[in-house]
Write a protein that holds these residues in place. Structure first.
Motif, mmCIF file in Angstrom:
data_model
loop_
_atom_site.group_PDB
_atom_site.id
_atom_site.type_symbol
_atom_site.label_atom_id
_atom_site.label_comp_id
_atom_site.label_asym_id
_atom_site.label_seq_id
_atom_site.Cartn_x
_atom_site.Cartn_y
_atom_site.Cartn_z
ATOM 1 N N ALA A 1 44.363 44.108 30.261
ATOM 2 C CA ALA A 1 44.388 44.775 31.572
ATOM 3 C C ALA A 1 42.985 45.198 31.997
ATOM 4 C CB ALA A 1 45.318 45.987 31.510
ATOM 5 N N GLU A 2 42.186 45.662 31.039
ATOM 6 C CA GLU A 2 40.816 46.084 31.335
ATOM 7 C C GLU A 2 39.983 44.924 31.851
ATOM 8 O OE1 GLU A 2 37.076 47.888 28.738
ATOM 9 O OE2 GLU A 2 39.123 48.155 28.012
ATOM 10 N N ASN A 3 40.302 43.711 31.406
ATOM 11 C CA ASN A 3 39.553 42.524 31.800
ATOM 12 C C ASN A 3 40.272 41.698 32.866
ATOM 13 O OD1 ASN A 3 36.997 41.936 29.883
ATOM 14 N ND2 ASN A 3 38.567 43.069 28.743
ATOM 15 N N ARG A 4 41.243 42.286 33.516
ATOM 16 C CA ARG A 4 41.918 41.597 34.613
ATOM 17 C C ARG A 4 41.143 41.847 35.897
ATOM 18 N NH1 ARG A 4 45.295 42.307 38.835
ATOM 19 N NH2 ARG A 4 46.966 40.795 39.172
ATOM 20 N N LEU A 5 40.783 40.783 36.580
ATOM 21 C CA LEU A 5 40.050 40.898 37.830
ATOM 22 C C LEU A 5 40.945 41.426 38.957
ATOM 23 C CD1 LEU A 5 38.094 37.547 37.571
ATOM 24 C CD2 LEU A 5 37.015 39.802 37.844
ATOM 25 N N VAL B 1 39.455 30.383 38.909
ATOM 26 C CA VAL B 1 39.265 31.691 38.260
ATOM 27 C C VAL B 1 40.491 32.095 37.424
ATOM 28 C CG1 VAL B 1 38.689 34.114 38.617
ATOM 29 C CG2 VAL B 1 37.833 32.384 40.206
ATOM 30 N N PRO B 2 40.324 32.288 36.118
ATOM 31 C CA PRO B 2 41.397 32.827 35.280
ATOM 32 C C PRO B 2 41.428 34.352 35.392
ATOM 33 C CG PRO B 2 39.532 32.263 33.918
ATOM 34 C CD PRO B 2 39.156 31.886 35.319
ATOM 35 N N ALA B 3 41.862 34.837 36.544
ATOM 36 C CA ALA B 3 41.733 36.257 36.866
ATOM 37 C C ALA B 3 42.612 37.143 35.994
ATOM 38 C CB ALA B 3 42.078 36.481 38.338
ATOM 39 N N ASP B 4 43.765 36.626 35.577
ATOM 40 C CA ASP B 4 44.727 37.393 34.775
ATOM 41 C C ASP B 4 44.933 36.626 33.475
ATOM 42 O OD1 ASP B 4 46.944 38.558 33.580
ATOM 43 O OD2 ASP B 4 48.053 38.793 35.455
ATOM 44 N N LEU B 5 44.262 37.056 32.410
ATOM 45 C CA LEU B 5 44.285 36.306 31.157
ATOM 46 C C LEU B 5 45.637 36.340 30.477
ATOM 47 C CD1 LEU B 5 40.776 37.297 29.785
ATOM 48 C CD2 LEU B 5 41.463 35.108 30.768
ATOM 49 N N HIS B 6 46.402 37.388 30.696
ATOM 50 C CA HIS B 6 47.751 37.432 30.119
ATOM 51 C C HIS B 6 48.610 36.341 30.745
ATOM 52 C CE1 HIS B 6 51.564 38.802 28.554
ATOM 53 N NE2 HIS B 6 50.965 39.787 27.877
ATOM 54 N N ALA C 1 33.015 36.268 39.124
ATOM 55 C CA ALA C 1 33.772 37.322 39.794
ATOM 56 C C ALA C 1 33.524 38.678 39.141
ATOM 57 C CB ALA C 1 35.262 36.978 39.780
ATOM 58 N N TRP C 2 33.401 38.689 37.812
ATOM 59 C CA TRP C 2 33.077 39.950 37.143
ATOM 60 C C TRP C 2 31.674 40.423 37.519
ATOM 61 C CZ3 TRP C 2 35.516 43.879 35.442
ATOM 62 C CH2 TRP C 2 36.826 43.746 34.972
#
Length: 381
Positions: free
Chosen positions: A300-304, A214-219, A191-192
């Protein structure tokens, strides 16, 4: 006298030429091949792939999460049979979680016949497609694997495709159709790659991207895994982010137990991370690690979802996924749909994360094959 003048002028010109600098060599760029060594890939120990292939172990240039040029390893597989439909397509295949140690890298497991994802890769090879499989930054090369740093992973996938076209003897060329597929860590990487391609690798003729689990939101994933049997994956992601973003300085925020446990896990493969089962971030640190401003900013920068891919997307997720709740992918689907992405969403009846890969993989491969062949994609937003 005239002869002497001519000789003297020639000497002068030669002297001048000797002081003129040669044109500067082209600077190294992302996608450049550093080395390409022929290798042998085994489906199982001692058993070659069913499809005869030429295989190379690659070291190629890519870009880190912070924009620095780096070197990433990977494997290129090209069927020996000719491809009858024009330029041979290239698939950028993004593997799921393998671990943190160099011995866990896909290129290492393929060389000894222990790479489970070759079962899916083989389906692409049977269609005559070439497959470029990245090891990701720091996995199989010096340094710590930047596990789950999505921007770095997306770069590594796109640059593996670029590098494939630059391997002498591969028969691959620029301008052919390409596609990307991945599941779990690979789903985030795929996705990235879709989000980054227009600005980072616009020359690639990307026809479609399939991303599963997809682990779109790592938090959100970290919160879900805190205290869970799969907490080791969240801890490994902390190590990976710390490697990608040195200002996080994870070690300084850990307690003695946390430092010992994560140092021990730094060379583990995925199966070894079970020793962290049931732990919480609070067991490793006296501070609320994931909610510190420095961590919130990088997560947040790495959130899809903030950038809309320009190619058709196929996103699939198991209903019973115990590691990455399906709701996380469903949120990504909603965000992409609102942004106008041509997206096909598939909710799988699979009861857990692993069977989601098994059920969804063949569906994703067939969907991508149709995109490669130029058939239109119909979304279900």
């Amino acid at each position: 006298m005239r002869l002497r003048v001519r000789v003297s002028m020639t000497m002068i010109l030669l002297l001048i030429a000797s002081f003129v600098a040669a044109p500067p060599a082209r600077a190294a760029a992302a996608g450049d091949v550093v080395t390409a060594q022929p290798t042998t890939v085994y489906l199982l120990p001692g058993k070659l792939l069913e499809v005869p292939v030429n295989a190379w172990h690659l070291l190629y240039r890519s870009t880190s999460a912070t924009g620095s040029l780096n070197a990433v390893s990977g494997t290129l597989l090209v069927p020996k049979a000719s491809y009858p439909l024009g330029k041979r397509p290239i698939i950028g295949y993004a593997v799921g979680t393998h671990g943190l140690g160099d011995q866990c890298a896909p290129s290492a497991s393929m060389s000894r016949g222990g790479e489970a994802e070759l079962a899916l890769v083989s389906l692409f090879l049977l269609k005559g497609f070439a497959v470029a499989i990245t090891d990701y930054e720091g996995l199989g090369t010096p340094g710590v694997h930047t596990y789950m740093a999505g921007i770095s992973q997306g770069h590594a996938v796109l640059d593996s495709i670029r590098a494939a076209t630059r391997v002498s003897g591969s028969g691959l060329s620029t301008g052919g159709p390409v596609a990307v597929m991945g599941y779990s860590q690979g789903g985030a990487s795929a996705a990235w790659a879709a989000q980054l391609q227009p600005s980072y690798a616009s020359e690639l003729r990307l026809k479609g991207v399939a991303a599963g689990g997809v682990p779109a939101d790592l938090h959100a994933v970290a919160d879900h895994l805190d205290g869970d049997a799969n907490f080791g994956l969240a801890a490994a992601a902390g190590v990976g982010f710390d490697a990608a973003y040195p200002e996080l300085d994870l070690n300084a925020d850990l307690n003695d137990r946390g430092r010992a446990l994560l140092a021990d896990a730094a060379d583990d493969c995925v199966g070894d991370l079970d020793k962290l089962a049931g732990l919480r971030f609070s067991d490793l640190s006296p501070v609320d690690l994931m909610n510190q401003p420095k961590w919130l900013a990088r997560l947040a920068e790495n959130r899809l979802g903030a950038i809309a891919p320009r190619v058709p997307m196929f996103i699939y997720h198991a209903q019973g996924d115990e590691i990455i709740p399906q709701a996380i992918s469903a949120t990504l689907r909603s965000e992409y749909c609102r942004a106008g992405v041509n997206l096909r969403w598939t909710s799988l009846p699979a009861p857990n994360h692993v069977t989601g890969a098994i059920e969804g993989g063949p569906l994703a491969i067939e969907w991508l094959a149709l995109r490669i062949l130029g058939l239109p994609a119909f979304g279900n937003c």
